[in-house]
Scaffold this active site. Structure first.
Site, PDB file in Angstrom:
ATOM      1  N   ALA A  13       0.834  -1.198   0.000  1.00  0.00           N
ATOM      2  CA  ALA A  13       0.000   0.000   0.000  1.00  0.00           C
ATOM      3  C   ALA A  13       0.866   1.244   0.000  1.00  0.00           C
ATOM      4  O   ALA A  13       2.033   1.208   0.369  1.00  0.00           O
ATOM      5  CB  ALA A  13      -0.924   0.001   1.221  1.00  0.00           C
ATOM      6  N   SER A  14       0.275   2.350  -0.408  1.00  0.00           N
ATOM      7  CA  SER A  14       0.988   3.622  -0.531  1.00  0.00           C
ATOM      8  C   SER A  14       2.255   3.400  -1.356  1.00  0.00           C
ATOM      9  O   SER A  14       2.168   3.021  -2.510  1.00  0.00           O
ATOM     10  CB  SER A  14       1.294   4.206   0.846  1.00  0.00           C
ATOM     11  OG  SER A  14       0.130   4.784   1.396  1.00  0.00           O
ATOM     12  N   GLY A  15       3.426   3.583  -0.772  1.00  0.00           N
ATOM     13  CA  GLY A  15       4.661   3.376  -1.523  1.00  0.00           C
ATOM     14  C   GLY A  15       4.798   1.961  -2.039  1.00  0.00           C
ATOM     15  O   GLY A  15       5.388   1.726  -3.098  1.00  0.00           O
TER      16      GLY A  15
END
Length: 681
Positions: A464-466
């Protein structure tokens, strides 16, 4: 801080918000993710001589009529369950191969070839014929390979042991101890899939659960038999979500967090700034909880051959008596460990005066796949593992196995891109994100690699995210049903310590040149209006870059991507239905898709080359020799490492992290530090 808990004792998935506070005063919010069994009339332990003439089998992709009734029933009853026992979403069943592992017997020449290799194997790679592989699965499970001296368990090595044991004619079966686990549901699903695949070999696998929560039972119910001692702790009570907030505490001591986050679901910073849960965060956490709980009920109901309503009713009764669990068919029988071992000896026709021949997890890890004829195939696919928090460069507190360091990861990607050895690449990601710049730099290199050869991303517990930033550069993304993914958003901020400094009589003055020179340096005052505007524009620019690249990578319009972005965390199944993920499955499915994209025959084996091999360092050796000593300060060292890499805009998941069962979480450390400080006022 939000946590999903199965009970006060056992943890399923924890959703926690943690912060890293760094002086000078700029700060960034760091987030990380800490989340079948059909009883047969004639079970192997109650059928004497059932192990005689066990065939040696090998994997292929053909249909195999000797699958267990349990596995066949699961496949027949659920139309959207692929060969790996994972729900298929987004209409991917026909587009992508399932990667299901099926067994066939070795032919005469293959069997002779394997036996000859066993004869010349090194002494520490030899196993006595008729041995039982014993594995204890508990605590933290890493998605990285472990060196000989590393403490803890490794998911790839657990899965490899199950595969090797299925092939190995010296192994008669597996005795699996399952105790409280400290990992996410993605890893639990992968282990369960390999347990089911191992059963296709015709060998037995017996589970033993002295302490059992939802995750432990999820794996144990896939075993041929499941036993528990009379005093076993069973806490199958369901899941809860808890959220904790420091906003009121920080206000009392004079600290004002000035957080800039983009995305209405990006709850990063809520623990610091709020006193209660936001409507958006409640909506997101409720959806995640419903997905996890619903998946567990559905899979267990299929495993036990019961209605989902019956499973839910049982959970709601709060049953803890082991006798009742046996009566209702949740476990096979009530026995102590030594009694189960005696049963194994009896069914293997071993005299009571002799010991049961066993080989444990660590020793069996030394058995090479080459010995069993599982390597040496002409075509090679590279496996690159990326696990942990993302940083751009290695910090002073880093170890060789701590997180994803962009500069080292990029070097590895470039080496693979320039090599002609590998037909395709599987990028295995288990990361909640981190430094946004580092994520973007790695995205670029993965994109260049994907232009030269097929790249498939395989998600573990969380990407998730990065972590999602990296995955979206691949041509195809594969996730587990309950992988936590998405969280397309950014966050940054600083602390205003003006009131705190006034309370303690501290003063700080800055002489600067340049309108915005004090943007992050002046923690003794809040942002000026123009500084706040610049700070917000910087974060918005990073978010737009992330969102637009995600839209381009997933062939969506920006408006369509905006609907699923906004910092929202999705389970793998929901992400697939919204176009963020292509297929549901584990590493084996990712490999099958990589073969398909590289135009390699799906019915031919390939050699998987692990490029993220473990390195043995002095701290790892000392940790292996004295794990209790090493664990004593690991939480503090991890927190310091997060602090050391907290500069700049962050692309991190919204406060979801693995719970540490044997040590305090980062949030608890922060609470302790604040408590100690308050006691001195």
């Amino acid at each position: 801080m939000a946590q999903i808990l199965p009970s006060p004792r056992f943890t399923t998935i924890h959703l926690q918000t943690t912060c890293s506070i760094k002086c000078p005063p700029s700060f960034s919010i760091h987030f990380s993710l800490s989340p079948l069994h059909l009883k047969k009339p004639d079970s192997f332990l109650h059928k004497k001589g059932s192990f005689q003439g066990i065939p040696t089998r090998a994997f292929d992709t053909e249909s195999d009529q000797t699958l267990s009734n349990e596995y066949e029933k699961i496949g027949e009853e659920v139309e959207l369950v692929d060969g790996n026992g994972s729900s298929s979403s987004g209409g991917d069943k026909d587009k992508y191969p399932s990667g299901e592992l099926v067994f066939r017997e070795y032919d005469t020449w293959k069997s002779l070839f394997v036996k000859l290799r066993m004869l010349i194997a090194l002494p520490w790679q030899r196993v006595k014929k008729g041995s039982v592989l014993t594995m204890k699965i508990r605590g933290e499970i890493s998605d990285q390979l472990k060196s000989r001296f590393s403490s803890g368990l490794s998911l790839p090595q657990i899965c490899e042991n199950l595969i090797k044991a299925a092939y190995d004619p010296r192994i008669s079966g597996i005795y699996l101890h399952i105790e409280p686990l400290n990992c996410g549901w993605g890893k639990v699903e992968e282990i369960r899939r390999h347990v089911l695949d191992f059963k296709k070999s015709g060998k037995f696998i017996v589970g033993y659960v002295p302490a059992c929560g939802e995750k432990e039972y999820y794996i144990g119910s896939a075993c041929e038999e499941l036993y528990a001692p009379p005093s076993a702790y069973f806490q199958l009570y369901g899941l809860t979500v808890q959220a904790s907030f420091l906003g009121g505490v920080l206000e009392k001591i004079g600290i004002e967090p000035q957080v800039q986050r983009i995305g209405k679901y990006k709850s990063a910073g809520d623990q610091l700034t709020r006193k209660n849960i936001s409507d958006e965060n409640r909506e997101m956490l409720t959806a995640l909880l419903d997905n996890i709980y619903g998946n567990w009920v559905e899979k267990i109901s299929l495993a036990k051959g019961k209605k989902k309503e019956d499973i839910e009713n049982f959970i709601n009764e709060g049953v803890y008596e082991v006798d009742r669990l046996k009566k209702d068919g949740w476990i096979t029988d009530i026995k102590y460990d030594d009694e189960v071992l005696s049963l194994l000896k009896e069914r293997l026709e071993i005299p009571s005066s002799k010991n049961l021949p066993t080989v444990d997890y660590r020793r069996y890890c030394r058995v090479k796949k080459w010995t069993l004829g599982l390597t040496g195939y002409r075509d090679q696919i590279a496996i690159i593992r990326a696990s942990g928090s993302i940083s751009r460069v290695r910090g002073a507190l880093s170890t060789s196995s701590s997180g994803i360091v962009a500069e080292q990861f990029i070097e590895k990607i470039r080496t693979v891109r320039e090599s002609k050895r590998y037909k395709a690449v599987v990028l295995r990601i288990d990361s909640p994100g981190g430094d946004a710049l580092a994520s973007d730099l790695m995205w670029r290199e993965i994109k260049l690699l994907a232009a030269s050869k097929p790249v498939v991303a395989s998600m573990a517990d969380v990407a998730a995210s990065g972590g999602y930033y990296m995955a979206m550069a691949a041509q195809t993304i594969v996730a587990e049903n309950l992988t936590l993914t998405g969280s397309i958003g950014v966050v940054t901020g600083k602390f205003n310590l003006e009131r705190l400094y006034e309370k303690i009589g501290f003063n700080k003055e800055i002489i600067s040149r340049g309108r915005y020179a004090e943007l992050t340096a002046a923690e003794q005052r809040p942002f000026r209006a123009d500084e706040a505007e610049l700070f917000a524009k910087s974060a918005e620019n990073a978010y737009r870059s992330f969102r637009d690249k995600a839209a381009s990578s997933r062939s969506m319009t920006v408006d369509k991507m905006e609907e699923v972005a906004q910092g929202r965390v999705w389970t793998g199944n929901d992400a697939a239905s919204r176009g963020l993920v292509d297929a549901i499955g584990g590493l084996s499915r990712a490999v099958a898709i990589a073969k398909q994209k590289a135009n390699l025959p799906l019915d031919e084996e390939v050699t998987l080359v692990e490029l993220s091999r473990p390195s043995t360092s002095l701290p790892e050796i000392l940790g292996g020799l004295g794990s209790s000593l090493a664990e004593a300060d690991k939480a503090v060292k991890d927190l310091l490492q997060v602090m050391a890499s907290s500069d700049g805009i962050q692309a991190r998941m919204d406060g979801i992290m693995l719970e540490q069962l044997d040590r305090p979480s980062y949030a608890n450390i922060i609470f302790t530090l604040i408590k100690d400080y308050l006691s001195t006022l």
